[in-house]
Design a protein around this motif. Structure first.
Motif, PDB file in Angstrom:
ATOM      1  N   ILE A 144      21.599  29.651  82.168  1.00 38.52           N
ATOM      2  CA  ILE A 144      22.155  27.892  83.460  1.00 38.52           C
ATOM      3  C   ILE A 144      21.010  28.355  84.646  1.00 38.52           C
ATOM      4  CG2 ILE A 144      23.159  27.842  85.066  1.00 38.52           C
ATOM      5  CD1 ILE A 144      26.286  27.851  83.266  1.00 38.52           C
TER       6      ILE A 144
ATOM      7  N   ARG B  91      29.211  36.226  79.089  1.00 41.19           N
ATOM      8  CA  ARG B  91      29.273  35.836  80.715  1.00 41.19           C
ATOM      9  C   ARG B  91      27.802  35.303  81.570  1.00 41.19           C
ATOM     10  NH1 ARG B  91      34.109  32.957  82.951  1.00 41.19           N
ATOM     11  NH2 ARG B  91      34.558  33.778  80.272  1.00 41.19           N
TER      12      ARG B  91
ATOM     13  N   GLY C  18      36.394  29.568  86.119  1.00 41.20           N
ATOM     14  CA  GLY C  18      35.954  27.886  84.709  1.00 41.20           C
ATOM     15  C   GLY C  18      34.750  27.778  85.127  1.00 41.20           C
ATOM     16  N   GLU C  19      33.890  26.718  85.395  1.00 37.65           N
ATOM     17  CA  GLU C  19      32.650  26.452  85.576  1.00 37.65           C
ATOM     18  C   GLU C  19      32.152  26.835  87.440  1.00 37.65           C
ATOM     19  OE1 GLU C  19      31.914  22.935  83.850  1.00 37.65           O
ATOM     20  OE2 GLU C  19      32.586  23.208  81.446  1.00 37.65           O
ATOM     21  N   LYS C  20      33.163  27.503  87.857  1.00 35.80           N
ATOM     22  CA  LYS C  20      32.559  27.418  89.204  1.00 35.80           C
ATOM     23  C   LYS C  20      31.142  28.496  89.249  1.00 35.80           C
ATOM     24  CE  LYS C  20      36.549  26.554  91.102  1.00 35.80           C
ATOM     25  NZ  LYS C  20      38.633  26.817  92.203  1.00 35.80           N
TER      26      LYS C  20
ATOM     27  N   GLN D  44      23.301  28.001  89.601  1.00 38.02           N
ATOM     28  CA  GLN D  44      22.620  27.078  88.931  1.00 38.02           C
ATOM     29  C   GLN D  44      22.194  26.402  90.491  1.00 38.02           C
ATOM     30  OE1 GLN D  44      24.632  22.739  88.992  1.00 38.02           O
ATOM     31  NE2 GLN D  44      23.290  22.811  86.928  1.00 38.02           N
TER      32      GLN D  44
ATOM     33  N   GLU E  36      32.709  28.818  95.951  1.00 40.50           N
ATOM     34  CA  GLU E  36      31.671  28.102  95.296  1.00 40.50           C
ATOM     35  C   GLU E  36      30.935  27.474  96.165  1.00 40.50           C
ATOM     36  OE1 GLU E  36      34.819  24.691  93.911  1.00 40.50           O
ATOM     37  OE2 GLU E  36      35.167  27.383  94.509  1.00 40.50           O
TER      38      GLU E  36
ATOM     39  N   ASP F 281      29.200  28.976  87.085  1.00 42.82           N
ATOM     40  CA  ASP F 281      28.366  28.416  86.417  1.00 42.82           C
ATOM     41  C   ASP F 281      27.305  27.534  87.247  1.00 42.82           C
ATOM     42  OD1 ASP F 281      29.381  29.082  84.192  1.00 42.82           O
ATOM     43  OD2 ASP F 281      29.670  27.019  83.286  1.00 42.82           O
TER      44      ASP F 281
ATOM     45  N   ARG G 226      25.567  33.222  79.979  1.00 48.40           N
ATOM     46  CA  ARG G 226      25.622  31.879  80.125  1.00 48.40           C
ATOM     47  C   ARG G 226      24.551  31.871  81.074  1.00 48.40           C
ATOM     48  NH1 ARG G 226      27.902  27.356  78.976  1.00 48.40           N
ATOM     49  NH2 ARG G 226      29.076  26.899  81.120  1.00 48.40           N
ATOM     50  N   TRP G 227      25.239  32.782  82.013  1.00 42.86           N
ATOM     51  CA  TRP G 227      24.672  32.138  83.356  1.00 42.86           C
ATOM     52  C   TRP G 227      23.266  32.869  83.721  1.00 42.86           C
ATOM     53  CZ3 TRP G 227      28.671  36.648  85.724  1.00 42.86           C
ATOM     54  CH2 TRP G 227      30.132  35.727  85.199  1.00 42.86           C
TER      55      TRP G 227
END
Length: 246
Positions: free
Chosen positions: A133, A126, A88-90, A96, A225, A92, A129-130
């Motif tokens: 972020i 991916r 999932g978004e973990k 961050q 995370e 991300d 994307r990171w």
């Protein structure tokens, strides 16, 4: 008043001319999102450690550079994060928060017990994307540099990519408390955090062969995370710029 911040790639800077050319994205952010007027003062950073006060040119094509901001304490060691891929978004969130805490490099790795499996093309997608972020987090938290975020790789490859002289610290139940560790001085320390199911015996053997120390995050069972974020914070406080600034 805190200045609004904007990131521009290093090639956009013309220090001899005292200007930096805005990208379309930066122009949109300053003019349409922040609704700044021509002549407004901002801070611009190059993602490599350089930051300057600047004024928006009336054309909204360039920034007129002012004074440079003091750089970070070079005496502190770099902190790396080698984190097992999370679903999932973990990831991300991990990228961050690791950025906000000052990590120099974030290197996700494909652990044996990771639920997420990414083919190379998906892994690079991916990673892009990171990186966005990380750039946004650096802008928000006041960093002048943006951490390097790597595409997912096997654990052995992630360890092999550490800089010479770096020391890996694997966070795993049964390890010593971080504050009790007394490893030799290094130019970089890497927090290695496994997935929800933990690192396997084979992965622990790979870490041992790489000379990694073993540490614990305490008696509680943390989500992967959360463990990654806490590990970065602890190493920063012990060896990185959070400790150096105190």
């Amino acid at each position: 008043m805190t200045l609004r911040r904007v990131h521009l790639p290093g090639e956009r800077f013309r220090l001899d001319a005292g200007r930096a050319a805005l990208t379309p994205e930066a122009r949109h952010y300053l003019r349409d999102v922040l609704r700044l007027a021509p002549g407004a003062e901002v801070e611009v950073f190059d993602g490599r450690g350089g930051a300057w006060t600047a004024c928006v040119d009336p054309s909204f094509e360039t920034l007129v550079l002012g004074a440079a901001r003091a750089g970070k304490d070079e005496a502190s060691a770099e902190i790396w994060l080698l984190a097992a891929l999370a679903k999932g978004e973990k990831m991300d969130l991990v990228v961050q928060k690791a950025t906000e805490l000052g990590a120099a490099v974030v290197a996700p790795f494909a652990a044996e017990r990771s639920i997420v499996r990414l083919e190379p093309d998906k892994g690079e997608e991916r990673a892009r994307r990171w990186r966005r972020i990380a750039e946004e987090a650096a802008r928000q938290c006041g960093r002048a540099d943006v951490p390097e975020v790597r595409a997912p790789a096997p654990l052995a490859a992630a360890l092999a990519a550490l800089p010479p002289g770096a020391l890996a610290i694997a966070f795993q139940p049964g390890g010593s408390p971080v504050l009790a560790l007394a490893p030799a001085a290094a130019n970089a320390y890497a927090a290695v955090v496994g997935p929800e199911g933990g690192l396997t015996d084979a992965e622990l053997a790979v870490l041992a062969a790489a000379g990694a120390h073993r540490a614990s995050l305490g008696p509680r069972v943390l989500r992967a995370e959360t463990a990654a974020i806490v590990a970065v914070a602890l190493l920063q406080a012990r060896f990185g710029d959070l400790g150096a600034s105190g």
